[in-house]
Scaffold this motif. Sequence first.
Motif, PDB file in Angstrom:
ATOM      1  N   LYS A   3       0.851  -1.197   0.000  1.00 34.03           N
ATOM      2  CA  LYS A   3       0.000   0.000   0.000  1.00 34.03           C
ATOM      3  C   LYS A   3       0.883   1.242   0.000  1.00 34.03           C
ATOM      4  N   TRP A   4       0.314   2.342  -0.477  1.00 31.46           N
ATOM      5  CA  TRP A   4       1.077   3.586  -0.483  1.00 31.46           C
ATOM      6  C   TRP A   4       1.175   4.145   0.935  1.00 31.46           C
ATOM      7  N   PRO A   5       2.415   4.342   1.464  1.00 28.67           N
ATOM      8  CA  PRO A   5       2.513   4.925   2.801  1.00 28.67           C
ATOM      9  C   PRO A   5       2.220   6.425   2.728  1.00 28.67           C
ATOM     10  N   ASP A   6       1.235   6.873   3.448  1.00 31.87           N
ATOM     11  CA  ASP A   6       0.903   8.292   3.415  1.00 31.87           C
ATOM     12  C   ASP A   6      -0.001   8.607   4.613  1.00 31.87           C
ATOM     13  N   ASN A   7       0.549   9.399   5.557  1.00 33.04           N
ATOM     14  CA  ASN A   7      -0.242   9.687   6.752  1.00 33.04           C
ATOM     15  C   ASN A   7      -1.366  10.681   6.506  1.00 33.04           C
ATOM     16  N   ALA A   9      -3.669  10.149   4.680  1.00 32.83           N
ATOM     17  CA  ALA A   9      -4.890   9.336   4.569  1.00 32.83           C
ATOM     18  C   ALA A   9      -5.763   9.473   5.801  1.00 32.83           C
ATOM     19  N   TRP A  10      -5.144   9.894   6.908  1.00 36.22           N
ATOM     20  CA  TRP A  10      -5.909  10.132   8.136  1.00 36.22           C
ATOM     21  C   TRP A  10      -7.048  11.115   7.919  1.00 36.22           C
ATOM     22  N   LEU A  12      -8.937  11.303   5.426  1.00 37.46           N
ATOM     23  CA  LEU A  12     -10.093  10.596   4.871  1.00 37.46           C
ATOM     24  C   LEU A  12     -10.821   9.799   5.956  1.00 37.46           C
ATOM     25  N   VAL A  13     -10.070   9.386   6.971  1.00 36.04           N
ATOM     26  CA  VAL A  13     -10.657   8.569   8.031  1.00 36.04           C
ATOM     27  C   VAL A  13     -11.279   9.448   9.116  1.00 36.04           C
TER      28      VAL A  13
ATOM     29  N   ALA B  88      -9.271   5.011   2.144  1.00 31.23           N
ATOM     30  CA  ALA B  88      -8.001   5.181   2.851  1.00 31.23           C
ATOM     31  C   ALA B  88      -7.481   3.831   3.348  1.00 31.23           C
ATOM     32  N   PHE B  89      -8.360   3.018   3.943  1.00 33.77           N
ATOM     33  CA  PHE B  89      -7.920   1.719   4.462  1.00 33.77           C
ATOM     34  C   PHE B  89      -7.488   0.787   3.343  1.00 33.77           C
ATOM     35  N   ARG B  91      -6.242   1.692   0.298  1.00 37.29           N
ATOM     36  CA  ARG B  91      -5.149   2.164  -0.553  1.00 37.29           C
ATOM     37  C   ARG B  91      -3.889   2.581   0.185  1.00 37.29           C
ATOM     38  N   TYR B  92      -4.063   3.120   1.393  1.00 40.33           N
ATOM     39  CA  TYR B  92      -2.919   3.732   2.046  1.00 40.33           C
ATOM     40  C   TYR B  92      -2.504   2.974   3.289  1.00 40.33           C
ATOM     41  N   GLN B  93      -1.198   3.185   3.586  1.00 41.67           N
ATOM     42  CA  GLN B  93      -0.660   2.676   4.824  1.00 41.67           C
ATOM     43  C   GLN B  93      -0.403   3.892   5.683  1.00 41.67           C
ATOM     44  N   PHE B  94      -0.989   3.947   6.884  1.00 40.16           N
ATOM     45  CA  PHE B  94      -0.743   5.118   7.719  1.00 40.16           C
ATOM     46  C   PHE B  94      -0.661   4.713   9.176  1.00 40.16           C
ATOM     47  N   VAL B  95      -0.156   5.632   9.975  1.00 43.01           N
ATOM     48  CA  VAL B  95       0.105   5.315  11.387  1.00 43.01           C
ATOM     49  C   VAL B  95      -1.197   4.888  12.060  1.00 43.01           C
TER      50      VAL B  95
END
Lengths: 291, 267
Positions: A3-7, A9-10, A12-13, B88-89, B91-95
């Motif tokens: 997966k693309w690492p990108d914080n 994305a938070w 969107l959550v 987001a879940f 496609r992306y990896q996030f903390v």
Amino acid sequence: MEKWPDNKAWLLVLPVFVIVAFSAIIPLLTVINYSVQDIFGPGQSVFVGVDWFREMLQDYRLREALWRQFLFSGLVLIIEIPLGVLIALAMPKRGWKASAALVTLALPLLIPWNTIGTIWIIFTRPDIGLLGAVINNLLGIPFDHTASPLDAWITVMLMEVWHWTPLVALLAYSGLRAIPEAYYQAARIDGASAWSTFLYVQLPKMRGVLTIAFLLRFMDSFLIYAEPFVLTGGGPGNSTTFLSLYLVKIALLQFDLGPGAAFSLIYFIIVLLFSFIFYQALQRVGKGETV
Amino acid sequence: MKVRKRSIALGIYYFLLLLPIYWMLNMSLRTNASILATFSLFPTDFTLENYIKIFTDASWYMGYVNAIIYVGMNTVISLTVALPAAYAFSRYQFVGDKQMFFWLLTNRMAPAAVFALPFFQLYSSVGLLDTHIAVALAHCLFNVPLSVWILEGFMSGVPREIDETAFIDGYSLPRFFITIFIPLIKAGVGVTAFFCFMFSWVELLLARTLTVTNAKPISAIMTRTISATGLDYGLLAAAGILTILPGALVIWFVRNYMAKGFALGRV
């Protein structure tokens, strides 16, 4: 594929987090707050530490309700998951028959939970209910869920299987429909039997939906309240007093908020723990099969 | 031969499935006195009295209107917030992504009975008690996590090359998401909408706790039929039959999505 690492994305959550946290965190903190206090009335309470937790863990009726709950949820999973898969395998695959089968299948799921209990009261009464009348009068077997614990269990299980197996079947069915025809052709060329096609093609492909079905059925059956409350009220005696029914008895009917809150938290942790174990295990099983 | 046996077994299952519902339909077309007096497989003294009562008495039919309003609100809110989050879940990896995902699921696991009281306090403190939006928001607690879970599965089934190609072609993320991506997973959106509708429609405890009169749903109103003379079975059965209809309509619209592949991404 990584997966693309990108914080970022938070962002969107965030809306999900806010909307769920609003309803989740404050009530949870309130319940934790109750659980460590003895509450006499508005504004009158004493801090009691973990006393309620200790009292609840030593309550033999709670332990009995817990075992009853494990038995119930265990039976639910053992019956509903295979039955749901069998139904999904037998359902028509296309055309108006498939549409009709799907819509009919979903009907029990769309009935409010207390109404489910009402339907089954009407259905099982020996004098006015079809099932009750057939068993008692036609077959001559005395069957009364208000008097015999075994009959009460049978009735609650019948109701539960009737109510929720369609959910498993719906999920399994959509899982089956997503399998490309080429997979079946390949299995046929290899001369695979129906059983090995099921085991090596269909079952692995249903893993995802069956994980959802298994966890949803576990959580919801473990928390079951309205249906048995309406149908049996937990009786006869305490024979169908599942955890939620006992919780309501303590917390709302006796109005013991402190012990009720402690009970709720213990209850919550049990569901959480088992869900976590199942979730991990089902993910691992899945990985083993797809390799 | 094997296929025949299979369809006979399925036929028996469907027969048993429909039997309790048929029995309720039968009861709903009779008067309470007749139900208690004679056992009959068919509505002998056919009457629409029970249905007429529900459709002419505002305290009854408003129950359906209220439930449809908050269930509709809940479905719209759940989908709106769950779509970007599921993306987001998937496609992306996030903390904290995995922890966040599981935390969301845990919100389905709390026993509602004791939690209903703090809910009551919370919503009355923000002045939302007895409004439709209060129930809609409360139901988000279990519907939003489920929506994220289901949608994430569908989205993970769409190859990421599609996103990459669109971004190279100069699409912004919101435009790509709305014009290309959502149409690709519309089956998932349909199925998720059905699940939100269903779980919000059948939930009783929170809905009953948060409403007094203005937003009271039909499931709570049905408990009123218990009077001094006992249950009015005919009326109760008619109300029960009417609670099935809205959901049956919803599943009719999403039936093709159901059939085509809930599991697209989960396989």
